[in-house]
Design an enzyme around this catalytic site. Structure first.
Site, PDB file in Angstrom:
ATOM      1  N   VAL A 234       0.816  -1.213   0.000  1.00  0.00           N
ATOM      2  CA  VAL A 234       0.000   0.000   0.000  1.00  0.00           C
ATOM      3  C   VAL A 234       0.856   1.273   0.000  1.00  0.00           C
ATOM      4  O   VAL A 234       0.679   2.165  -0.835  1.00  0.00           O
ATOM      5  CB  VAL A 234      -0.928   0.010   1.235  1.00  0.00           C
TER       6      VAL A 234
ATOM      7  N   HIS B 209     -28.798   7.810 -11.046  1.00  0.00           N
ATOM      8  CA  HIS B 209     -28.065   7.919 -12.305  1.00  0.00           C
ATOM      9  C   HIS B 209     -27.771   9.386 -12.580  1.00  0.00           C
ATOM     10  O   HIS B 209     -28.644  10.213 -12.405  1.00  0.00           O
ATOM     11  CB  HIS B 209     -28.914   7.344 -13.445  1.00  0.00           C
TER      12      HIS B 209
ATOM     13  N   ALA C 273      -6.011   2.342  10.204  1.00  0.00           N
ATOM     14  CA  ALA C 273      -6.535   3.331  11.152  1.00  0.00           C
ATOM     15  C   ALA C 273      -7.965   2.993  11.572  1.00  0.00           C
ATOM     16  O   ALA C 273      -8.305   3.063  12.762  1.00  0.00           O
ATOM     17  CB  ALA C 273      -6.483   4.715  10.523  1.00  0.00           C
TER      18      ALA C 273
ATOM     19  N   VAL D 238      15.250  -7.471  -2.271  1.00  0.00           N
ATOM     20  CA  VAL D 238      16.270  -6.430  -2.088  1.00  0.00           C
ATOM     21  C   VAL D 238      17.257  -6.889  -1.019  1.00  0.00           C
ATOM     22  O   VAL D 238      16.859  -7.339   0.052  1.00  0.00           O
ATOM     23  CB  VAL D 238      15.609  -5.091  -1.707  1.00  0.00           C
TER      24      VAL D 238
HETATM   25  P1  NAI Z   1       2.647  -3.961   3.018  1.00  0.00           P
HETATM   26  O1  NAI Z   1       2.673  -5.126   3.927  1.00  0.00           O
HETATM   27  O2  NAI Z   1       1.358  -3.453   2.466  1.00  0.00           O
HETATM   28  O3  NAI Z   1       3.595  -4.253   1.755  1.00  0.00           O
HETATM   29  C1  NAI Z   1       4.966  -4.571   1.887  1.00  0.00           C
HETATM   30  C2  NAI Z   1       5.457  -5.256   0.615  1.00  0.00           C
HETATM   31  O4  NAI Z   1       6.866  -5.367   0.668  1.00  0.00           O
HETATM   32  C3  NAI Z   1       4.893  -6.661   0.433  1.00  0.00           C
HETATM   33  O5  NAI Z   1       4.295  -6.734  -0.832  1.00  0.00           O
HETATM   34  C4  NAI Z   1       6.135  -7.544   0.586  1.00  0.00           C
HETATM   35  O6  NAI Z   1       6.058  -8.711  -0.202  1.00  0.00           O
HETATM   36  C5  NAI Z   1       7.263  -6.616   0.113  1.00  0.00           C
HETATM   37  N1  NAI Z   1       8.614  -6.949   0.586  1.00  0.00           N
HETATM   38  C6  NAI Z   1       8.979  -7.370   1.816  1.00  0.00           C
HETATM   39  N2  NAI Z   1      10.337  -7.566   1.879  1.00  0.00           N
HETATM   40  C7  NAI Z   1      10.841  -7.244   0.650  1.00  0.00           C
HETATM   41  C8  NAI Z   1      12.171  -7.247   0.071  1.00  0.00           C
HETATM   42  N3  NAI Z   1      13.266  -7.598   0.769  1.00  0.00           N
HETATM   43  N4  NAI Z   1      12.321  -6.866  -1.231  1.00  0.00           N
HETATM   44  C9  NAI Z   1      11.231  -6.513  -1.949  1.00  0.00           C
HETATM   45  N5  NAI Z   1       9.955  -6.503  -1.456  1.00  0.00           N
HETATM   46  C10 NAI Z   1       9.758  -6.860  -0.172  1.00  0.00           C
HETATM   47  O7  NAI Z   1       3.434  -2.816   3.826  1.00  0.00           O
HETATM   48  P2  NAI Z   1       3.513  -1.234   3.621  1.00  0.00           P
HETATM   49  O8  NAI Z   1       3.120  -0.844   2.241  1.00  0.00           O
HETATM   50  O9  NAI Z   1       4.854  -0.850   4.125  1.00  0.00           O
HETATM   51  O10 NAI Z   1       2.386  -0.696   4.600  1.00  0.00           O
HETATM   52  C11 NAI Z   1       2.530  -0.921   6.010  1.00  0.00           C
HETATM   53  C12 NAI Z   1       1.167  -0.979   6.674  1.00  0.00           C
HETATM   54  O11 NAI Z   1       0.554   0.290   6.664  1.00  0.00           O
HETATM   55  C13 NAI Z   1       0.240  -1.962   6.021  1.00  0.00           C
HETATM   56  O12 NAI Z   1      -0.348  -2.754   7.008  1.00  0.00           O
HETATM   57  C14 NAI Z   1      -0.776  -1.094   5.343  1.00  0.00           C
HETATM   58  O13 NAI Z   1      -2.045  -1.701   5.305  1.00  0.00           O
HETATM   59  C15 NAI Z   1      -0.776   0.175   6.181  1.00  0.00           C
HETATM   60  N6  NAI Z   1      -1.123   1.312   5.342  1.00  0.00           N
HETATM   61  C16 NAI Z   1      -2.404   1.443   4.910  1.00  0.00           C
HETATM   62  C17 NAI Z   1      -2.762   2.463   4.060  1.00  0.00           C
HETATM   63  C18 NAI Z   1      -4.156   2.547   3.569  1.00  0.00           C
HETATM   64  O14 NAI Z   1      -5.034   1.954   4.184  1.00  0.00           O
HETATM   65  N7  NAI Z   1      -4.427   3.263   2.489  1.00  0.00           N
HETATM   66  C19 NAI Z   1      -1.785   3.456   3.611  1.00  0.00           C
HETATM   67  C20 NAI Z   1      -0.472   3.195   4.093  1.00  0.00           C
HETATM   68  C21 NAI Z   1      -0.169   2.171   4.937  1.00  0.00           C
END
Ligand code: NAI
Length: 461
Positions: free
Chosen positions: A178, A440, A316, A232
């Site tokens: 996300v 609509h 949140a 990475v």
């Molecule tokens: P995320 O868990 O959504 O995504 C992290 C991604 O990084 C995954 O796809 C994973 O496979 C990948 N990853 C992990 N290790 C890696 C590596 N070594 N190399 C490449 N890729 C790798 O976490 P994110 O985006 O950091 O968000 C954190 C939290 O904050 C989540 O729980 C999310 O739901 C929440 N959040 C929610 C938002 C919303 O509701 N709009 C906005 C921002 C954050």
């Protein structure tokens, strides 16, 4: 020293909502917050500021791509520092709003960082306050990745990404979740060459697979590059430039890519530092989350926990719901959260929203289901605003027609999803939505059409 019925630790969406609801229910409440402003990660360095930047850059995109088609001539120019002050203004309005709500509801703000020396006591600075009950709502911080050192200048988390000194030309985003896709979108629209490196072979794990594929195709068209199936290994910074090394999982080959900004977005972890949980004997899970029972009680009597610090999606609104529920429980009511109906939204353009089961989870459970799908291409309003890409997909029980899940990629998906959330809370069938008159021309007609597609068929497909 003061005595309270309840002290809430943390004034993010979980904590401040809990404090306000508990005060509304007659408890004498204090909330401890160490930041200068209330609202936690969400209001200060998360949901709200990112939405301001997403909004601003979407306007830029509209001006660059669609104004001319609509007969409007304008040459937009970006003033980055002004865009950042607009974002800061938005933060200020929101955090002050919570301060106002605390005053209105007579919640005492204890300024400083809290520690719990023993059950029933909360230490803030040199003062120890007493409380019958304590709710920990201390939230989360960005998870680290070995080999990637964050300096919040060249290698940033979402916090640094919301306040870059200058616009990057080349940005590498680690993680196709996300945060990576929302912030990657912001900087791609601002002209950066953005490359997202994701460990899995798909984006947004946990979301519907078909939505993820469509999303990737649309973002690629918007200019974002993707390297999937890549782990990475490290990011090295020299003279304000970073070199990111990753391994392609299919052949183990090592690759490098240069960038002037690297965003680390590989998830978040609970933040409980300094609370003294170990000495108190509060049980944590292996992942560092505070273990709670169905009433949000921890292993120590009188101490409760909610939000990102406990299990479940780090959202949140999940924290807010838990905040209300635990306040109600502490006030002697029957607080409850329905974890089967918690929507998730990604605020890119198009937006992505989901709730309930996915086709993948239903297949895993061996449950018979039907799919009703409708493309925004068949929605007049969406075409009028250049947003005909994407679809609404509803999943319903094959036999009973009861709605089990919804997955939307398209305009206002984050708002449209709630029609299905309400329907699911009421145990509605797809036919109930299909037989409800929808105005609509609205985007929500696409939801109705998808519901019709669960039965005898959509009209405009
Ligand atoms: P995320 O868990 O959504 O995504 C992290 C991604 O990084 C995954 O796809 C994973 O496979 C990948 N990853 C992990 N290790 C890696 C590596 N070594 N190399 C490449 N890729 C790798 O976490 P994110 O985006 O950091 O968000 C954190 C939290 O904050 C989540 O729980 C999310 O739901 C929440 N959040 C929610 C938002 C919303 O509701 N709009 C906005 C921002 C954050």
């Amino acid at each position: 020293m003061a005595k309270f019925d309840l002290i809430v630790i943390g004034a993010g969406p979980g904590g401040y909502v809990c404090a306000i609801r508990a005060a509304q229910l007659g408890l004498n409440v204090a909330c401890v917050e160490g930041r200068e402003t209330l609202g936690g990660t969400c209001l200060n360095v998360g949901c709200i500021p990112s939405k301001a930047l997403l909004h601003a850059t979407h306007q830029l995109h509209e001006a660059q791509e669609n104004f001319e088609t609509m007969g409007i001539t304008a040459k937009p120019k970006v003033d980055w520092s002004k865009m950042l002050s607009y974002k800061d203004d938005v933060i200020g309005q929101n955090t002050k709003g919570i301060e106002f709500l605390f005053k209105k509801n007579k919640v005492t703000w204890l300024k400083g960082w809290a520690a719990i020396p023993e059950a029933g006591k909360v230490k803030v600075g040199d003062e120890v306050h007493e409380a019958d009950k304590i709710v920990i709502a201390s939230g989360s911080v960005a998870a680290s990745l070995p080999g990637v050192e964050v300096d919040e200048k060249v290698v940033v988390t979402s916090t640094g990404a919301l306040a870059l000194e200058k616009l990057p030309k080349k940005m590498v985003v680690i993680g196709g979740g996300v945060i990576g896709l929302e912030m990657g979108s912001v900087y791609a629209r601002l002209g950066a060459e953005v490359t997202v490196i994701e460990y899995l072979d798909r984006l947004i794990p946990g979301n519907d697979g078909e939505v993820a594929k469509t999303f990737q195709r649309i973002l690629k068209k918007q200019g974002i590059n993707f390297v999937l199936g890549a782990a990475v290994q490290k990011a090295e910074v020299k003279r304000n430039k970073a070199t990111v090394t990753y391994t392609l999982r299919k052949d183990d080959s090592e690759q490098t890519i240069e960038a002037d900004c690297v965003l680390l977005a590989t998830g978040r972890k609970p933040y409980t530092d300094g609370l003294g949980l170990e000495d108190l004997g509060v049980t944590l899970t292996k992942g560092g989350q505070i273990e709670t029972d169905s009433q949000y009680a921890t292993s120590v009597a009188g101490i409760y926990a909610i939000g990102d610090a406990i299990a479940g999606p780090m959202l949140a609104h999940k924290a807010e719901d838990e905040g209300m529920a635990v306040a109600e429980i502490l006030a002697g009511q029957a607080g409850h959260v329905n974890y089967g109906v918690i929507p998730g939204v990604i605020y890119t353009t198009p937006e992505v929203a989901s709730v309930g089961e996915t086709e993948e989870t239903l297949k895993d459970a061996g449950r018979a289901y039907k799919v009703g799908k409708f493309s925004f291409m068949g929605n007049g309003r969406a075409k009028a605003v250049f947003q005909g890409e994407g679809f609404v997909k509803l999943l319903a029980d094959a036999e009973t027609d009861r709605l089990l899940g919804a997955h939307i990629i398209g305009p206002m998906a984050g708002d449209l999803i709630h029609e299905i959330c309400v329907a699911m809370e009421f145990g509605a069938a797809a036919e109930d939505v299909a037989r409800t008159c929808h105005a609509h021309p609205t985007f929500s007609e696409a939801v109705r059409e998808a519901a019709l597609a669960c039965g005898d068929g959509a009209i405009h497909a």
